[in-house]
Design a protein around this motif. Structure first.
Motif, PDB file in Angstrom:
ATOM      1  N   LEU A  12       0.897  -1.306   0.061  1.00  0.00           N
ATOM      2  CA  LEU A  12      -0.021   0.249  -0.279  1.00  0.00           C
ATOM      3  C   LEU A  12       0.697   0.893   0.197  1.00  0.00           C
ATOM      4  O   LEU A  12       0.631   2.311  -0.381  1.00  0.00           O
ATOM      5  N   MET A  13       2.082   1.325   0.838  1.00  0.00           N
ATOM      6  CA  MET A  13       2.655   2.624   0.920  1.00  0.00           C
ATOM      7  C   MET A  13       3.610   3.127   0.255  1.00  0.00           C
ATOM      8  O   MET A  13       4.533   3.538   0.114  1.00  0.00           O
ATOM      9  N   SER A  14       3.776   1.325  -1.441  1.00  0.00           N
ATOM     10  CA  SER A  14       5.139   1.263  -1.694  1.00  0.00           C
ATOM     11  C   SER A  14       5.245   2.391  -2.536  1.00  0.00           C
ATOM     12  O   SER A  14       6.389   3.579  -2.986  1.00  0.00           O
ATOM     13  N   GLY A  15       4.725   3.277  -2.910  1.00  0.00           N
ATOM     14  CA  GLY A  15       4.704   4.378  -3.612  1.00  0.00           C
ATOM     15  C   GLY A  15       4.502   6.256  -2.842  1.00  0.00           C
ATOM     16  O   GLY A  15       4.933   7.458  -3.022  1.00  0.00           O
ATOM     17  N   ASP A  17       6.272   8.028  -0.947  1.00  0.00           N
ATOM     18  CA  ASP A  17       7.794   8.835  -0.624  1.00  0.00           C
ATOM     19  C   ASP A  17       8.312  10.036   0.886  1.00  0.00           C
ATOM     20  O   ASP A  17       9.946  10.615   0.594  1.00  0.00           O
ATOM     21  N   ARG A  18       7.441   9.576   1.540  1.00  0.00           N
ATOM     22  CA  ARG A  18       7.976   9.811   3.442  1.00  0.00           C
ATOM     23  C   ARG A  18       8.612   9.376   4.604  1.00  0.00           C
ATOM     24  O   ARG A  18       8.117   7.704   3.871  1.00  0.00           O
ATOM     25  N   PRO A  19       9.263   9.008   5.300  1.00  0.00           N
ATOM     26  CA  PRO A  19       8.994   7.974   6.048  1.00  0.00           C
ATOM     27  C   PRO A  19       8.119   7.299   6.670  1.00  0.00           C
ATOM     28  O   PRO A  19       7.520   8.803   7.208  1.00  0.00           O
ATOM     29  N   TRP A  20       7.334   6.019   7.642  1.00  0.00           N
ATOM     30  CA  TRP A  20       6.772   5.231   7.899  1.00  0.00           C
ATOM     31  C   TRP A  20       7.471   3.857   7.961  1.00  0.00           C
ATOM     32  O   TRP A  20       7.905   3.751   8.045  1.00  0.00           O
ATOM     33  N   PHE A  21       6.899   3.682   9.075  1.00  0.00           N
ATOM     34  CA  PHE A  21       7.210   2.461  10.398  1.00  0.00           C
ATOM     35  C   PHE A  21       6.186   1.620  10.964  1.00  0.00           C
ATOM     36  O   PHE A  21       5.423   2.062  10.962  1.00  0.00           O
ATOM     37  N   ILE A  22       5.825   0.012  11.204  1.00  0.00           N
ATOM     38  CA  ILE A  22       4.917  -0.462  11.492  1.00  0.00           C
ATOM     39  C   ILE A  22       5.846  -0.219  12.914  1.00  0.00           C
ATOM     40  O   ILE A  22       6.046  -0.590  13.823  1.00  0.00           O
ATOM     41  N   ALA A  23       4.297  -0.152  13.461  1.00  0.00           N
ATOM     42  CA  ALA A  23       4.180   0.000  14.731  1.00  0.00           C
ATOM     43  C   ALA A  23       3.716  -1.252  16.023  1.00  0.00           C
ATOM     44  O   ALA A  23       3.273  -2.089  15.277  1.00  0.00           O
ATOM     45  N   GLY A  24       3.833  -0.837  17.089  1.00  0.00           N
ATOM     46  CA  GLY A  24       2.945  -1.713  17.682  1.00  0.00           C
ATOM     47  C   GLY A  24       3.813  -3.809  18.105  1.00  0.00           C
ATOM     48  O   GLY A  24       4.745  -3.353  18.043  1.00  0.00           O
ATOM     49  N   ILE A  52      -0.723  15.246   5.710  1.00  0.00           N
ATOM     50  CA  ILE A  52      -1.342  15.736   4.438  1.00  0.00           C
ATOM     51  C   ILE A  52      -1.003  14.914   3.458  1.00  0.00           C
ATOM     52  O   ILE A  52      -1.852  14.740   2.639  1.00  0.00           O
ATOM     53  N   TYR A  53       0.385  14.771   3.403  1.00  0.00           N
ATOM     54  CA  TYR A  53       0.957  14.105   2.237  1.00  0.00           C
ATOM     55  C   TYR A  53       0.199  12.721   2.190  1.00  0.00           C
ATOM     56  O   TYR A  53      -0.344  11.680   1.145  1.00  0.00           O
ATOM     57  N   LEU A  54      -0.314  12.346   3.988  1.00  0.00           N
ATOM     58  CA  LEU A  54      -0.287  11.439   3.499  1.00  0.00           C
ATOM     59  C   LEU A  54      -2.185  10.745   2.835  1.00  0.00           C
ATOM     60  O   LEU A  54      -2.321   9.729   2.279  1.00  0.00           O
ATOM     61  N   LYS A  55      -2.738  11.840   3.534  1.00  0.00           N
ATOM     62  CA  LYS A  55      -3.329  12.044   3.319  1.00  0.00           C
ATOM     63  C   LYS A  55      -4.263  12.207   1.446  1.00  0.00           C
ATOM     64  O   LYS A  55      -5.279  11.294   1.633  1.00  0.00           O
ATOM     65  N   ASN A  56      -3.754  12.656   0.887  1.00  0.00           N
ATOM     66  CA  ASN A  56      -3.708  12.605  -0.558  1.00  0.00           C
ATOM     67  C   ASN A  56      -3.232  11.194  -1.308  1.00  0.00           C
ATOM     68  O   ASN A  56      -4.025  11.262  -2.159  1.00  0.00           O
TER      69      ASN A  56
END
Length: 189
Positions: A12-15, A17-24, A52-56
């Motif tokens: 889902l997040m492959s495109g 281009d900002r940092p993200w991390f699985i949590a929990g 906002i970038y994620l929401k878009n």
């Protein structure tokens, strides 16, 4: 147990281009390299500045912000502290994801519950062998230290011996600042 849900998030997040991390709890399992328990949900973390970038990016998803424990529609306003939790629903597939907003200042990740606690931004996450990014376990455990449930304690017990001295010391110092009476401190000293 496979990391299928985590792989789905990676796809889902492959495109994005900002940092993200699985949590929990999933982040703990990714660090260990195997599933240790069933997970009721999945969450990932992003930096607050990227919301906002994620929401878009996830434009076909419905977003709700959590305010004082209640869900409210999230329109397009920039969410500030204390709001840190967003829930998303894919209207087509029914998939649900929890997104956690994380604070940054200059080159540091900042713990939203106690702004005295930080971690170098470049090293708050790792990537498993299949390319799934996840939050470092010591950060995940710090979040789990507040109102620790039995499942959180079990996560700590499972992972504490996998933590090297540096990770244990950071968690110990953070707990001494934030939760100085926490029962995990006796395992970290």
């Amino acid at each position: 147990m496979s990391f299928g849900q985590c792989q789905s998030i990676k796809s889902l997040m492959s495109g994005f281009d900002r940092p993200w991390f699985i949590a929990g709890g999933w982040a703990i399992d990714l660090f260990i390299g195997k599933g240790t328990r069933e997970h009721k949900d999945i969450e990932f973390a992003i930096f607050r500045k990227d919301q906002i970038y994620l929401k878009n990016y996830l434009k076909e998803w419905e977003f709700k912000k959590v305010v004082n424990g209640k869900f409210h529609a999230w329109e397009s306003e920039f969410l500030e502290l204390p709001i840190h939790e967003i829930h998303t629903l894919n209207m087509l597939s029914g998939d649900k994801i929890e997104i956690l907003l994380n604070e940054t200042k200059e080159n540091n990740w900042i713990f939203r519950r106690d702004l005295r606690i930080s971690y170098p931004l470049y090293s708050i996450g790792s990537i498993n062998e299949t390319g799934i990014p996840y939050l470092k376990p010591e950060i995940v455990l710090l979040y789990k230290a507040k109102n620790t449930r039995e499942i959180d304690h079990q996560d700590f017990i499972k992972i504490k011996d996998y933590l090297d001295k540096k990770k244990k010391k950071w968690l110990e110092n953070a707990l001494e600042i934030h939760e100085p009476e926490h029962k995990w401190l006796r395992f970290l000293r």
